[in-house]
Design a protein around this motif. Structure first.
Motif, PDB file in Angstrom:
ATOM      1  N   GLY A 374      -7.544  -8.606   4.889  1.00 13.24           N
ATOM      2  CA  GLY A 374      -8.914  -8.161   4.696  1.00 13.24           C
ATOM      3  C   GLY A 374      -9.081  -6.659   4.595  1.00 13.24           C
ATOM      4  O   GLY A 374     -10.202  -6.160   4.575  1.00 13.24           O
ATOM      5  N   GLU A 375      -7.978  -5.911   4.532  1.00 16.40           N
ATOM      6  CA  GLU A 375      -8.043  -4.454   4.423  1.00 16.40           C
ATOM      7  C   GLU A 375      -8.241  -4.072   2.962  1.00 16.40           C
ATOM      8  O   GLU A 375      -7.272  -3.837   2.227  1.00 16.40           O
ATOM      9  CB  GLU A 375      -6.779  -3.821   4.987  1.00 16.40           C
ATOM     10  N   GLU A 376      -9.475  -4.019   2.510  1.00 10.52           N
ATOM     11  CA  GLU A 376      -9.756  -3.673   1.117  1.00 10.52           C
ATOM     12  C   GLU A 376      -9.363  -2.220   0.847  1.00 10.52           C
ATOM     13  O   GLU A 376      -9.667  -1.323   1.629  1.00 10.52           O
ATOM     14  CB  GLU A 376     -11.239  -3.864   0.817  1.00 10.52           C
ATOM     15  N   GLU A 377      -8.664  -2.016  -0.276  1.00  8.28           N
ATOM     16  CA  GLU A 377      -8.272  -0.676  -0.679  1.00  8.28           C
ATOM     17  C   GLU A 377      -8.583  -0.466  -2.152  1.00  8.28           C
ATOM     18  O   GLU A 377      -8.632  -1.416  -2.939  1.00  8.28           O
ATOM     19  CB  GLU A 377      -6.779  -0.441  -0.411  1.00  8.28           C
ATOM     20  N   ILE A 378      -8.781   0.797  -2.515  1.00 10.91           N
ATOM     21  CA  ILE A 378      -9.059   1.178  -3.898  1.00 10.91           C
ATOM     22  C   ILE A 378      -7.959   2.122  -4.344  1.00 10.91           C
ATOM     23  O   ILE A 378      -7.710   3.145  -3.702  1.00 10.91           O
ATOM     24  CB  ILE A 378     -10.429   1.859  -4.031  1.00 10.91           C
ATOM     25  N   MET A 379      -7.272   1.760  -5.420  1.00 10.22           N
ATOM     26  CA  MET A 379      -6.166   2.562  -5.924  1.00 10.22           C
ATOM     27  C   MET A 379      -6.594   3.308  -7.175  1.00 10.22           C
ATOM     28  O   MET A 379      -7.123   2.718  -8.118  1.00 10.22           O
ATOM     29  CB  MET A 379      -4.948   1.693  -6.224  1.00 10.22           C
TER      30      MET A 379
END
Length: 444
Positions: A374-379
């Motif tokens: 659930g650790e949303e990340e944006i690359m």
């Protein structure tokens, strides 16, 4: 007893097969739909029933819609002893940091294919599981004014490969996609001139790959919204891939007005339309400065990142109702000046390089490592002729980190593996990359 029929199977494998066959169809589908594409290719070798089930268009569409696994397509080019150039496309986990070191071995779990060229090819992009290459002399950029003799399409998972000629007009392919109904691969080509700011007048042609005689068809110029001059509508070339959502492809475009618009291509109808954007996105300046906006897909919705250099931040906007272009709202501002190690470099990179032409954005619901916690990340991927950089923002913790800096000899793109059979994707023009040049799993 002597006349009894032999059991259909024996041993542990037979028991597992009997158990699988006893499952209800809907439960079996649910299990198979949860598997990654490369695992489904292996399942096709179990029996004819499973091959048929996992090759059905309904299953393929359902799997593509559900899959959240984003991989990385790593393209390396080396000169081999006979003077030819060997380009290897390997698909690895985004979290496989070691896999990007120069000379690193390809892991046994990765898919890869190698293609030989006479000279170093240019990598146009990865779209719907297919990597597009342009065989050209060693040039950093491919411009629409340069002649292109063919496009090479490679699916690294299935090892399917084909090449298609360009249309008679000059220009360049801006994207490819698998048709929503037939799954046949299509290419979109933008022609006309190449202006100083990296845009091209939006005259588009389309090709159904595998079509007899490779006939490119012209698509009518998309109409402009009221108050916008159609003659000055542009589509960005050489930048990030379009965002696929609701059966449509979405690009950011720059009209003659000060506000960017979204160009929307319906893949089923093969029609363009334009979508309005908020007034707050307007920029008072020349064309390149108006492009400090980038779009992505987040939680099944269109998302936009708007650069606010005076605040050292990105505004993250969400389109709440796809049918209502006025439903854009600002969800949060992402400060890129204070968070995490290397924040100074992050801030400098965003101020100098963030644009639709040089930045690709991918929202990863389970983070770069894809652990499902659930650790949303944006690359954010920044690319130019000198290097390629990646910065990652963790939404929950509000922290930045650098991923890596790569030389121009390597290209890394986000990639969703495609398990479509070669004849479905490319028709009769498809062939397999030579077995001596490939590695990883083969679908027999």
């Amino acid at each position: 007893m002597d006349n009894a029929a032999p059991p259909p199977s024996s041993g542990a494998a037979g028991k597992e097969m009997a158990t699988a066959e006893a499952l209800p169809d809907d439960l079996l589908d649910e299990i198979l739909l949860r598997l990654p594409a490369r695992s489904i290719l292996r399942c096709r070798a179990v029996c004819m029933a499973w091959r048929s089930r996992t090759s059905h268009p309904y299953f393929l569409r359902a799997h593509a819609a559900r899959s959240r696994i984003i991989a990385a397509a790593v393209v390396d080019t080396t000169v081999i002893p006979d003077g030819e150039v060997c380009t290897t496309i390997s698909i690895r986990s985004l979290g496989d940091g070691d896999g990007y070191r120069s000379g690193a071995a390809v892991s046994s779990s990765s898919s890869f294919a190698s293609v030989r060229f006479d000279s170093r090819p240019f990598v146009l992009g990865s779209w719907d599981g297919v990597v597009c290459l342009v065989p050209r002399p060693t040039a950093v950029f491919v411009r629409p004014r340069n002649p292109i003799d063919r496009y090479v399409l490679v699916n690294p998972l299935t090892k399917a490969c084909t090449s298609v000629p360009p249309p008679a007009t000059r220009g360049i392919v801006i994207c490819g996609y698998a048709h929503p109904t037939t799954s046949r691969y299509h290419l979109l080509h933008a022609d006309s001139f190449f202006s100083y700011d990296g845009t091209a007048r939006a005259t588009i042609q389309i090709l159904r790959v595998g079509e007899k005689n490779n006939v490119w068809r012209k698509i009518a110029r998309h109409p402009a919204p009221a108050g916008v001059l159609e003659s000055r509508t542009y589509i960005r070339l050489g930048g990030a891939p379009p965002v696929s959502l609701h059966g449509c492809l979405h690009w950011l475009v720059a009209p003659s007005s000060a506000r960017p618009l979204l160009s929307v291509f319906d893949m089923e109808r093969e029609e363009f339309r334009q979508m309005d954007t908020p007034e707050q996105w307007a920029r008072h300046g020349n064309l390149p400065h108006m492009m400090s906006v980038q779009i992505a897909r987040r939680s099944g919705k269109l998302c936009a990142f708007v650069h606010e250099p005076s605040a050292s931040a990105l505004g993250m906007w969400m389109l709440e109702d796809y049918s209502d272009p006025s439903s854009w709202r600002l969800e949060r501002r992402i400060d890129y000046s204070r968070h995490g190690a290397g924040s100074r470099n992050v801030a400098r990179t965003f101020r100098n390089k963030f644009s639709a032409a040089t930045t690709a954005v991918e929202v990863l619901p389970d983070g770069v490592d894809g652990a499902g916690d659930g650790e949303e990340e944006i690359m954010f991927q920044f690319f130019n002729q000198f290097d390629m950089r990646e910065a990652v923002y963790n939404v929950g913790r509000g922290a930045w980190r650098w991923r890596r800096i790569l030389p121009p000899s390597r290209r890394v793109m986000t990639h969703k593996e495609c398990m479509l059979p070669r004849e479905v994707s490319f028709g009769g023009s498809a062939h397999f990359v030579e077995e001596s040049d490939i590695g990883g799993h083969l679908d027999h």
